[in-house]
Design an enzyme around this catalytic site. Structure first.
Site: not given
Length: 387
Positions: A41, A128, A132-133, A178
């Protein structure tokens, strides 16, 4: 969470919705998945390594060409929030909101779409939630335009188009994690990606064979890369690299080499914490890849995940109390390891659990930590055409 539709079911729903909205069938339907990062991350924009898997949850784009130079955007997840603008007039912030993500992709390729496009979006990647929408939406549209318009774009090009849409049009300063996951992941594998030179390999990840599951847990606290402290963290990493005299923090492989940052002032102490997370997290990615490839028990990955959460919480300071509570509760309920995922300031966590304990851990984080939903991840396929 409701069951994820099959590709055929998802395509049929998108075709029906497009036809209802635009009065004719689309020329095709494309899909791209969300992702969850096993480990790695805030390393991507620092040139480090990441290890994501694609979710079975996807965003779908049904698309057809127009001849009036207009871009018309509709979404089943945002009823009443359609957007329409001339392709020639596309500019950062116009359109905004959800429509900015597909519009940004079209803006990147506008010279190839002078006639305009009709585009309907559908999907089930939680928005949200740190999954990774936005990248799924961008990558589905980028793939659709490549296929529909016959563009000479390879996988890396698609990643770059989608990332620039998010960086330059939407204004979220993300790295390539992403979009790379959404395009490059394959079913049954985690993607080991070294972001500096973009070398990648598929790491087999059959947790079910080991009696394990990777549980994604949504805190219900939403975040936005464009509005959260994500940009601050990126600028702090860049400043730390400059003070150390390196191009990117991935150039530092030994924590002892971060000592020059500790110059006795408050800013230096903060930069030391930020850099320490990045360097140690990069090492954790390599450790997890070695554990998964070494033929041992994948349960050994658990403590590495938990160490990653502590680093994100204490050194990078991107966790929130809701995520900390979920991690602590999952561990007390028997998880082998757990950590927050995504950019932080809300979103989701993951927990490595025995498959037989999945329901018990899910119940515990819901009842004792306030999680809103959870689901077990099956490493799934990347972006693809559905019809």
């Amino acid at each position: 969470m409701s069951e994820v539709p099959t590709d055929a079911e998802a395509a049929a729903r998108a075709v029906a919705a497009f036809t209802d909205r635009f009065g004719a069938a689309p020329e095709g339907v494309w899909a791209a998945p969300g992702r969850v990062n096993v480990i790695g991350e805030h390393t991507d924009y620092n040139g480090g390594a990441v290890l994501p898997v694609a979710l079975p949850h996807t965003t779908r784009a049904a698309v057809a060409r127009r001849d009036d130079g207009r871009l018309v955007l509709a979404s089943l997840q945002h009823p009443g929030a359609d957007a329409e603008v001339a392709v020639a007039d596309l500019a950062p912030g116009d359109p905004g909101g959800w429509a900015g993500y597909p519009a940004g992709v079209v803006a990147e390729l506008r010279e190839s779409v002078p006639g305009g496009l009709s585009l309907l979006v559908d999907g089930d990647v939680p928005a949200g939630a740190g999954l990774s929408s936005s990248a799924a939406l961008e990558c589905a549209v980028a793939l659709a335009l490549r296929d529909l318009l016959g563009l000479d774009l390879g996988p890396a090009d698609l990643v770059d188009v989608a990332r620039r849409a998010e960086n330059d049009f939407v204004g979220a300063p993300t790295g390539i994690l992403d979009q790379s996951a959404s395009v490059l992941c394959t079913a049954g594998h985690a993607l080991y990606l070294r972001t500096r030179d973009r070398r990648s390999e598929q790491v087999p990840l059959d947790l079910a064979a080991a009696g394990l599951a990777l549980l994604v847990i949504d805190s219900g606290t939403t975040h936005s890369h464009a509005e959260s402290g994500y940009g601050d963290r990126r600028r702090e990493c860049e400043e730390a690299a400059r003070r150390l005299g390196v191009d990117l923090l991935c150039d530092v492989r030994d924590l002892a080499d971060l000592a020059p940052l500790d110059d006795g002032d408050e800013r230096g102490a903060l930069l030391l914490r930020r850099a320490r997370h990045v360097v140690s997290e990069d090492a954790r990615v390599r450790e997890v890849v070695a554990l998964l490839g070494g033929g041992g028990d994948p349960r050994a990955v658990g403590p590495v995940l938990t160490a990653g959460h502590a680093s994100l919480r204490d050194d990078f300071e991107v966790s929130v109390p809701e995520l900390d509570a979920i991690v602590e509760t999952a561990l007390s309920a028997g998880a082998h390891g757990a950590r927050m995922v995504g950019g932080g300031f809300g979103g989701s966590a993951v927990a490595l659990v025995d498959a037989a304990a999945t329901d018990a851990v899910a119940t515990a984080v819901t009842e004792r930590a306030g999680a809103t939903r959870s689901f077990a991840v099956v490493p799934s396929a990347g972006a693809r055409r559905l019809s």
